[in-house]
Structures are given as structure tokens and as C-alpha cells.
Design an enzyme around this catalytic site. Structure first.
Site, PDB file in Angstrom:
ATOM      1  N   ASP A 190       0.850  -1.119  -0.171  1.00  0.00           N
ATOM      2  CA  ASP A 190       0.049   0.195  -0.055  1.00  0.00           C
ATOM      3  C   ASP A 190       0.862   1.099   0.056  1.00  0.00           C
ATOM      4  O   ASP A 190       0.301   2.241   0.435  1.00  0.00           O
ATOM      5  CB  ASP A 190      -0.933  -0.179   1.169  1.00  0.00           C
ATOM      6  CG  ASP A 190      -0.431  -0.012   2.438  1.00  0.00           C
ATOM      7  OD1 ASP A 190       1.001  -0.368   2.538  1.00  0.00           O
ATOM      8  OD2 ASP A 190      -1.049  -0.146   3.370  1.00  0.00           O
ATOM      9  N   LYS A 233       5.113   4.668  18.523  1.00  0.00           N
ATOM     10  CA  LYS A 233       4.375   5.719  19.129  1.00  0.00           C
ATOM     11  C   LYS A 233       4.804   6.416  20.265  1.00  0.00           C
ATOM     12  O   LYS A 233       4.446   6.581  21.234  1.00  0.00           O
ATOM     13  CB  LYS A 233       2.927   5.485  19.274  1.00  0.00           C
ATOM     14  CG  LYS A 233       2.259   4.802  18.178  1.00  0.00           C
ATOM     15  CD  LYS A 233       0.623   4.828  17.986  1.00  0.00           C
ATOM     16  CE  LYS A 233       0.317   4.363  16.721  1.00  0.00           C
ATOM     17  NZ  LYS A 233      -0.888   3.587  16.751  1.00  0.00           N
ATOM     18  N   ASP A 286       1.739   6.203   1.917  1.00  0.00           N
ATOM     19  CA  ASP A 286       0.821   5.150   2.274  1.00  0.00           C
ATOM     20  C   ASP A 286      -0.274   5.680   1.667  1.00  0.00           C
ATOM     21  O   ASP A 286      -0.982   6.572   2.404  1.00  0.00           O
ATOM     22  CB  ASP A 286       1.227   5.169   3.498  1.00  0.00           C
ATOM     23  CG  ASP A 286      -0.129   4.089   4.221  1.00  0.00           C
ATOM     24  OD1 ASP A 286      -0.655   3.720   3.437  1.00  0.00           O
ATOM     25  OD2 ASP A 286       0.027   3.891   5.425  1.00  0.00           O
TER      26      ASP A 286
HETATM   27  P1  GTP Z   1      -5.675  -1.112   7.593  1.00  0.00           P
HETATM   28  O1  GTP Z   1      -6.691  -2.316   8.266  1.00  0.00           O
HETATM   29  O2  GTP Z   1      -6.346   0.070   7.067  1.00  0.00           O
HETATM   30  O3  GTP Z   1      -4.521  -0.590   8.656  1.00  0.00           O
HETATM   31  O4  GTP Z   1      -4.698  -1.748   6.626  1.00  0.00           O
HETATM   32  P2  GTP Z   1      -3.801  -3.266   6.538  1.00  0.00           P
HETATM   33  O5  GTP Z   1      -4.894  -4.261   6.620  1.00  0.00           O
HETATM   34  O6  GTP Z   1      -3.474  -3.152   5.122  1.00  0.00           O
HETATM   35  O7  GTP Z   1      -2.897  -3.044   7.434  1.00  0.00           O
HETATM   36  P3  GTP Z   1      -1.514  -2.401   7.288  1.00  0.00           P
HETATM   37  O8  GTP Z   1      -1.612  -1.113   6.417  1.00  0.00           O
HETATM   38  O9  GTP Z   1      -0.717  -2.378   8.643  1.00  0.00           O
HETATM   39  O10 GTP Z   1      -0.494  -3.356   6.412  1.00  0.00           O
HETATM   40  C1  GTP Z   1       0.632  -3.241   5.816  1.00  0.00           C
HETATM   41  C2  GTP Z   1       0.722  -3.901   4.615  1.00  0.00           C
HETATM   42  O11 GTP Z   1       0.836  -5.431   5.033  1.00  0.00           O
HETATM   43  C3  GTP Z   1      -0.243  -4.084   3.918  1.00  0.00           C
HETATM   44  O12 GTP Z   1       0.116  -3.902   2.350  1.00  0.00           O
HETATM   45  C4  GTP Z   1      -1.219  -5.234   4.110  1.00  0.00           C
HETATM   46  O13 GTP Z   1      -1.867  -5.808   2.921  1.00  0.00           O
HETATM   47  C5  GTP Z   1      -0.177  -6.231   4.549  1.00  0.00           C
HETATM   48  N1  GTP Z   1      -0.663  -7.127   5.444  1.00  0.00           N
HETATM   49  C6  GTP Z   1      -1.152  -6.537   6.864  1.00  0.00           C
HETATM   50  N2  GTP Z   1      -1.528  -7.672   7.444  1.00  0.00           N
HETATM   51  C7  GTP Z   1      -1.305  -8.844   6.704  1.00  0.00           C
HETATM   52  C8  GTP Z   1      -1.157 -10.136   7.034  1.00  0.00           C
HETATM   53  O14 GTP Z   1      -1.759 -10.758   7.919  1.00  0.00           O
HETATM   54  N3  GTP Z   1      -0.812 -10.982   5.812  1.00  0.00           N
HETATM   55  C9  GTP Z   1      -0.331 -10.722   4.893  1.00  0.00           C
HETATM   56  N4  GTP Z   1       0.199 -11.277   3.922  1.00  0.00           N
HETATM   57  N5  GTP Z   1      -0.103  -9.330   4.617  1.00  0.00           N
HETATM   58  C10 GTP Z   1      -0.538  -8.465   5.401  1.00  0.00           C
END
Ligand code: GTP
Length: 356
Positions: free
Chosen positions: A108, A159, A219
Site C-alpha cells: 500500500d 508511538k 501510504d
Molecule cells: P488497515 O486495516 O487499514 O490498517 O490496512 P492493512 O490491513 O493493509 O494493514 P497495514 O496497513 O498495517 O498493512 C501493511 C501491509 O501489510 C499492507 O500491504 C497489508 O496488505 C499487509 N498485511 C497486513 N496484515 C497482513 C497479513 O496478516 N498477511 C499478509 N500477507 N499481509 C498483511
């Protein structure tokens, strides 16, 4: 310098709701292209073409959008978790397909970072894990990475309170990791890369470095950031090889089959998708993206807005600085205020004032 890449695409994308109800975050459109196209192009530009997508839910949607990667000039393979394993668990899950040096990207992050330079930094420092860093204005909201003058990481601060702040550099979601370190990540439970895996490496004396990425970085995980990222692309602030479909005329990309009445006004920069219809008296742009197959009725005004595919905009409607999901139907003389986000398939009756 051969490297493979793992892109983490298994998150829920909660901050980007309601848009992510319709489409997972890695493939939301940016200038009418699935977001991951920008990351695939960046990796390919830096010679990384063997790419593993670490998925959790909605893997079929992602596969349908990106396929084998051939269109983007890369080889894509998919691994999928049955339960989300967190950001480190997601990389660990790709370990069977990975060897040597891995570039890892959060799925992202829109960036034009010099990935090749990060790989060279990793090599010359003798690093085992290198974290791309980017500066932020308000460090209290992030996980900070404190490094010495050579880039050796001293500590991680999650944080921090204002008096604890020693740096404004945060983890940018761009890493280089030696694949053999992945064996350290437990396979049977969710593990966070930034909160558990990296601090454990540091505690065990594994050489970890941080390097400022430079260039553009954002992001795209919230609606406002998702919209701003596209305005930045339209303004030419992101160096990317991905271009919108169609032909460029007076700062506007016009897709094939688009029919724009001579009495409509287009102001660039803007992207108009394929097969769009625009009636006389409509005013589109600047800083606007219209998805494929949209219908814009006479007198409508659209500025700073992002419309997904097949949206219908009624006569005299005003959409400013907002986002509209696919297939939404906006009635005549609707007035949408800045910041409004409409879910895919939304139906807005005539004369509605949204967000005012
Ligand atoms: P929010 O729910 O809005 O915080 O977004 P998110 O679920 O994408 O979480 P975050 O932005 O913290 O994740 C950072 C990156 O890691 C993103 O590209 C997610 O797709 C990926 N990601 C987060 N959790 C997982 C997981 O459990 N497994 C995998 N494979 N990717 C994950």
C-alpha cells in the site's frame, strides 16, 4: 545483484473502507490502473522481476486483476494464508519460494524510491536487514527507527511521547531481508514485522540498517491519502513508468472510445477512461479521474474527484474533492462536499446535499 521480491497484500484495508468493501486495497485503481501495477513497474525498473504476492483474503480478486504478471513484464507467484499471519508471518509464508536477497514491500505504498540504491546500500554495509526510512511531520503517530550516522539501527520506538522523540524517520514499508532470516519467524501465529521481528533481530545482534529512501513516498491506506496520491500522479510528482490508458491531449488522458461533447469543458491534468460519455455543458477537471464507462450528464461539475468505473453523474451535479465507487448513480443536482466517499453501487437521489 539478483533479488526476488515479496509484496505484502494480505491486510484488511480497514482505513480505506468503504472502498475496500468492493475491492482489496492492493488493486484499488490509481489513474484507472490497479495500484500494484505501480509497485510491479518500480521493481521491474530496478531489475527485480521474480515477485511473490503474499495474500491472505481475497486472493482470487487479486489474481484476476494481475494474473501471471506478464502484462507488467514480471513473473508473479501467489501464496495465501488461511488465517492472517501478520506482516512478518506473510513474508515467512513466502519463504518456500524465496532464496537469497529479498526486497519486501508493503502493498500500500506508492513510491519512486531507488530500490537499486537500497540494495547496494545493503550490500556495502554488510547488512542482513535494511529498512527504508521516510521522514514524517508528526512522529508521535508512528514507529520511529533510530539509526547512527552509518545507518546502523540503534532502536525502535513505537508511538513515542514528545520528549522521547530523537528522530522523525519512520519505517517506510520497504525492506531488504536475507531470506534465511525468515526461518526465525514462528509459522504458527501472527507476527508483526516492525513490532516483533525487527526488534528481535536487533536484540540478537543481527546487523540491521536503515536508509532514507528519498524521492516520493505515500501510504495510500486512507481515503484522503488515496485521493492525494492520484493528484500527485496527475501533477507529475511521482516518477513512474505506468501511464494512463489512451492518448494525452492538453494535459488530459482520453481513453479509447470516449465521447466528449464539443460543448463540454475539460481542464487538465485529468484522466478520462475508455468509453466515457460527457454531455454538453459539463466541466471536468482539473485534477480529476473518471473511470471507464462513466456517464456524465449536461452541466455537471467534477473537480479534484476520483470516480471509479461506470459511475453515472446526473445533470448539474457537483462533485468536488470526493471519491465515488464503481457503478454509483449520482442524481441530478446532487452536491457532494470535499471529503465525501461513496461506496460502490451507491445511489444518491436528485438534489441531495452530501457532507454539507
Ligand atoms: P488497515 O486495516 O487499514 O490498517 O490496512 P492493512 O490491513 O493493509 O494493514 P497495514 O496497513 O498495517 O498493512 C501493511 C501491509 O501489510 C499492507 O500491504 C497489508 O496488505 C499487509 N498485511 C497486513 N496484515 C497482513 C497479513 O496478516 N498477511 C499478509 N500477507 N499481509 C498483511
Amino acid at each position: 545483484m539478483d533479488a526476488q521480491a515479496v509484496i505484502l497484500v494480505g491486510g484488511q484495508g480497514t482505513r480505506l473502507r468503504p472502498l475496500t468493501h468492493a475491492r482489496p486495497k492492493p488493486i484499488v485503481p490509481l489513474l484507472n490502473r490497479p495500484f500494484l501495477h505501480y509497485q510491479l513497474a518500480l521493481l521491474r525498473q530496478h531489475g527485480v522481476t521474480d515477485i511473490i504476492l503474499s495474500c491472505s483474503h481475497r486472493v482470487d480478486d487479486i489474481r484476476a486483476a494481475l494474473g501471471s504478471g506478464a502484462d507488467a513484464g514480471v513473473r508473479l507467484r501467489y501464496v495465501a494464508e488461511s488465517e492472517p499471519l501478520g506482516t512478518a508471518g506473510g513474508v515467512r509464508n513466502a519463504a518456500d519460494l524465496a532464496s537469497g536477497r529479498l526486497v519486501v514491500l508493503n502493498g500500500d505504498v506508492l513510491t519512486d524510491a531507488d530500490v537499486g540504491a537500497v540494495l547496494r546500500f545493503h550490500e556495502t554495509r554488510g547488512s542482513r536487514t535494511t529498512i527504508g526510512l521516510t521522514p514524517v511531520d508528526d512522529p508521535t503517530q508512528y514507529g520511529l527507527v533510530e539509526a547512527d550516522a552509518r545507518g546502523a539501527i540503534r532502536r525502535f520506538l513505537e508511538k513515542p511521547k514528545p520528549h522521547e522523540i530523537t528522530t522523525n524517520m519512520v519505517n517506510a514499508g520497504v525492506y531488504v531481508i536475507e531470506a534465511e532470516l525468515l526461518r526465525r519467524i514462528p509459522a504458527d501465529r501472527p507476527v508483526s514485522i516492525e513490532r516483533e521481528f525487527f526488534p528481535a533481530l536487533l536484540a540478537d545482534g543481527v546487523p540491521c540498517f536503515g536508509v532514507p529512501l528519498g524521492g516520493y513516498w505515500r501510504d495510500i491506506g486512507s481515503p484522503s491519502a488515496y485521493r492525494e496520491a492520484q493528484l500527485d500522479l496527475l501533477r507529475g510528482r511521482v516518477a513512474t513508468q505506468v501511464t494512463p490508458a489512451g492518448t494525452l491531449r492538453d494535459g488530459c488522458w482520453i481513453g479509447a472510445g470516449a465521447r466528449i461533447d464539443a460543448g463540454a469543458v475539460l481542464r487538465g491534468p485529468a484522466v478520462i477512461g475508455t468509453d466515457v460519455r460527457v454531455q454538453a455543458g459539463a466541466r471536468l477537471g482539473p485534477l480529476t479521474v473518471i473511470g471507464d464507462g462513466a456517464r456524465i450528464a449536461r452541466g455537471a461539475r467534477i473537480e479534484g474527484a476520483i470516480l471509479w468505473e461506470r459511475v453515472e453523474v446526473g445533470e448539474g451535479a457537483v462533485l468536488r474533492d470526493c471519491i465515488v465507487g464503481a457503478h454509483a448513480v449520482i442524481g441530478a443536482h446532487v452536491d457532494a462536499a470535499p471529503g465525501v466517499v461513496l461506496e460502490a453501487g451507491a445511489v444518491v437521489p436528485d438534489h441531495t446535499r452530501l457532507g454539507r
